[in-house]
Design an enzyme around this catalytic site. Structure first.
Site, short mmCIF file in Angstrom:
data_model
loop_
_atom_site.label_atom_id
_atom_site.label_comp_id
_atom_site.label_asym_id
_atom_site.label_seq_id
_atom_site.Cartn_x
_atom_site.Cartn_y
_atom_site.Cartn_z
N GLY A 1 0.85 -1.19 0.00
CA GLY A 1 0.00 0.00 0.00
C GLY A 1 0.88 1.23 0.00
O GLY A 1 1.05 1.91 -1.01
N CYS B 1 -8.82 22.69 17.59
CA CYS B 1 -8.67 23.08 18.99
C CYS B 1 -8.06 21.97 19.85
O CYS B 1 -8.68 21.48 20.80
CB CYS B 1 -10.02 23.48 19.54
N1 LLP Z 1 -2.16 -6.09 3.92
C1 LLP Z 1 -2.78 -6.06 5.10
C2 LLP Z 1 -3.49 -7.25 5.56
C3 LLP Z 1 -2.74 -4.88 5.89
O1 LLP Z 1 -3.34 -4.87 7.07
C4 LLP Z 1 -2.04 -3.75 5.42
C5 LLP Z 1 -1.96 -2.51 6.20
C6 LLP Z 1 -1.42 -3.83 4.16
C7 LLP Z 1 -1.49 -5.02 3.43
C8 LLP Z 1 -0.66 -2.69 3.56
O2 LLP Z 1 0.45 -2.35 4.30
P1 LLP Z 1 1.50 -1.30 3.71
O3 LLP Z 1 2.14 -1.92 2.50
O4 LLP Z 1 0.78 -0.06 3.35
O5 LLP Z 1 2.44 -1.08 4.81
N2 LLP Z 1 -2.53 3.95 9.04
C9 LLP Z 1 -1.18 3.46 9.26
C10 LLP Z 1 -0.89 2.19 8.48
C11 LLP Z 1 -1.86 1.08 8.75
C12 LLP Z 1 -1.61 -0.17 7.93
C13 LLP Z 1 -2.71 -1.16 8.10
N3 LLP Z 1 -2.57 -2.36 7.32
C14 LLP Z 1 -0.19 4.57 8.95
O6 LLP Z 1 -0.60 5.67 8.61
O7 LLP Z 1 1.01 4.35 9.10
#
Ligand code: LLP
Length: 420
Positions: free
Chosen positions: A275, A344
């Site tokens: 992602g 705020c």
């Molecule tokens: N696959 C699964 C099952 C996941 O839970 C996630 C991310 C991904 C793939 C993708 O992961 P990535 O390649 O993006 O690291 N909001 C947080 C990140 C939460 C990620 C949740 N799961 C932030 O802003 O750092």
């Protein structure tokens, strides 16, 4: 690749001046670069070229339909975690047979929607989910291919809130119980277990935890095959980190070499769910300075973007580089500034003691590397409208989500019938 360079004294997104977007669309606004997304996708996929790999973009990072379509056009599938994400993936042109459904709390409605769409596989995370999916599939006379997501009890050495592979985390089935879970899945109607899935966390800056996790997946796969369960696919999740500052992160080539080393001899189709890697560097949040306020020693630069638009700094203490849209003179004096929003709460701070020139109100700043987990995590806190999203492609740009209007916000609510 940096698609947000200074040209002619001001910051651009590819060939479009950010000042032009600010004038046209207003601020705050997210701006995404097709070139950066394409480049990141190719980097990831090309590194894996010796392997039977399918990228299923983890759309939770950025689920704007125009962003998803950009990846669909490159051949990506999608990793979805809700009915809403499934609908977006299909709308954006991702073929159903390239969609995997993740998530620890799928409802029966979610399952039914995925089955009806004909997705590739469900990644099952618990025994109750196994039973429920079997019941939903059997009631439809469907046969559903599944992965069991294992929890390998590994600390991914990332932020506490985004580590998912420790046995104290809610995710997956403890790897020691996995053979039993696979046996159960085989016996249940409507399910065919074909895959092992793992995802140990996000923003991993070290390759070692991946290596350990994938080694466990390989051992389990051999064990399952020896027991007669035909595993033909591995879903190795996402999690590859990006550099927000000067930290070093694994390259896609290093990642790919580690994949080949750990699971390369198993003759499996491989699914990856990146992602952040695909969209993180591709986006910026463009914001205007409302006031510059001096208070004692401190200089507060108060901008029109806020924690509701970009929550990562407030939620995870995340550090995002901040730049002025007007290119600072090379000899311009730098001073410390706190970049804050209008909400705020003192937590509404994008950066503390950041080195910034003496920049006046009315000028623009960008908050870098906000293409992942930026707009998707926005809220309407303080009754602030959701900000627009703009997609840039060379010298073209398009508003791919208009700014929410006050009327749209108000239209979502109503008075109770006993109120005048
Ligand atoms: N696959 C699964 C099952 C996941 O839970 C996630 C991310 C991904 C793939 C993708 O992961 P990535 O390649 O993006 O690291 N909001 C947080 C990140 C939460 C990620 C949740 N799961 C932030 O802003 O750092």
């Amino acid at each position: 690749m940096n698609a947000f360079p200074y040209k002619n004294g001001e910051l651009y997104a590819e060939d479009v001046a950010l000042s032009a977007i600010a004038a046209d669309v207003g601020t705050p606004v997210y701006v995404y670069s097709v070139a950066v997304m394409t480049d990141a996708y190719r980097l990831f996929v090309d590194a894996l070229s010796g392997q039977r790999a399918q990228v299923c973009y983890a759309m939770k990072a950025n689920s704007n339909v125009a962003v998803i379509r950009t990846f669909a056009a490159l051949g990506a599938g999608a990793d979805v975690v809700s009915d809403g994400e499934l609908a977006r993936a299909l709308m954006a042109g991702i073929p159903a047979n390239r969609i995997v459904y993740s998530g620890v709390g799928k409802t029966r409605e979610d399952m039914a929607a995925g089955i009806d769409a004909g997705i590739l596989q469900f990644n099952v995370e618990s025994l109750p989910e196994l039973t429920a999916l079997s019941e939903v599939a059997a009631a439809k006379n469907a046969d559903v291919e599944i992965a069991i997501r294992i929890n390998p009890d590994i600390d991914a050495a990332t932020h506490e809130k985004i580590a998912t592979g420790r046995k104290t985390d809610k995710f997956g089935i403890n790897i020691e119980h996995a053979p039993q879970a696979f046996a159960q899945a085989t016996a249940l109607p409507g399910l065919t277990p074909v895959s092992v899935a793992v995802h140990i966390g996000s923003q991993l800056t070290d390759i070692a935890p991946f290596r350990t996790a994938f080694t466990h997946v390989a051992e389990l796969t051999r064990q399952l095959r020896a027991g007669g369960i035909a595993i033909s696919r591995l879903d190795l999740g996402g999690g590859l980190g990006i550099a927000y500052g000067d930290e070093t992160v694994p390259t896609s080539a290093e990642y790919s070499a580690m994949v080949a080393e750990t699971v390369g001899d198993l003759d499996c189709d491989l699914i990856f769910e990146p992602g952040r890697f695909l969209t993180g560097h591709a986006g910026i949040l463009l914001t205007r300075i409302i006031f510059v306020k001096h208070s004692g020693e401190r200089r507060f630069v108060i901008v029109d973007g806020a924690m509701n638009d970009l929550i990562r700094p407030a939620l995870y203490g995340a550090v995002h580089a901040i730049q002025s849209v007007r290119e600072p003179a090379s000899d311009a004096a730098l001073g410390e500034a706190d970049i804050v929003g209008p909400v705020c709460e003192s937590g509404d701070t994008f950066a503390t003691a950041c080195a910034l020139t003496n920049i006046p109100a009315g000028e623009f700043l960008v908050i870098r590397d906000t293409g992942a987990y930026g707009a998707v995590m926005a809220s309407g806190y303080n009754s602030r409208p959701l900000v627009p999203e703009v997609l840039v492609n060379g010298a073209d740009y398009a508003v791919v989500r208009p700014r929410e209007t006050l009327q749209q916000q108000l239209d979502r609510e109503r008075f109770a019938d006993w109120q005048d």
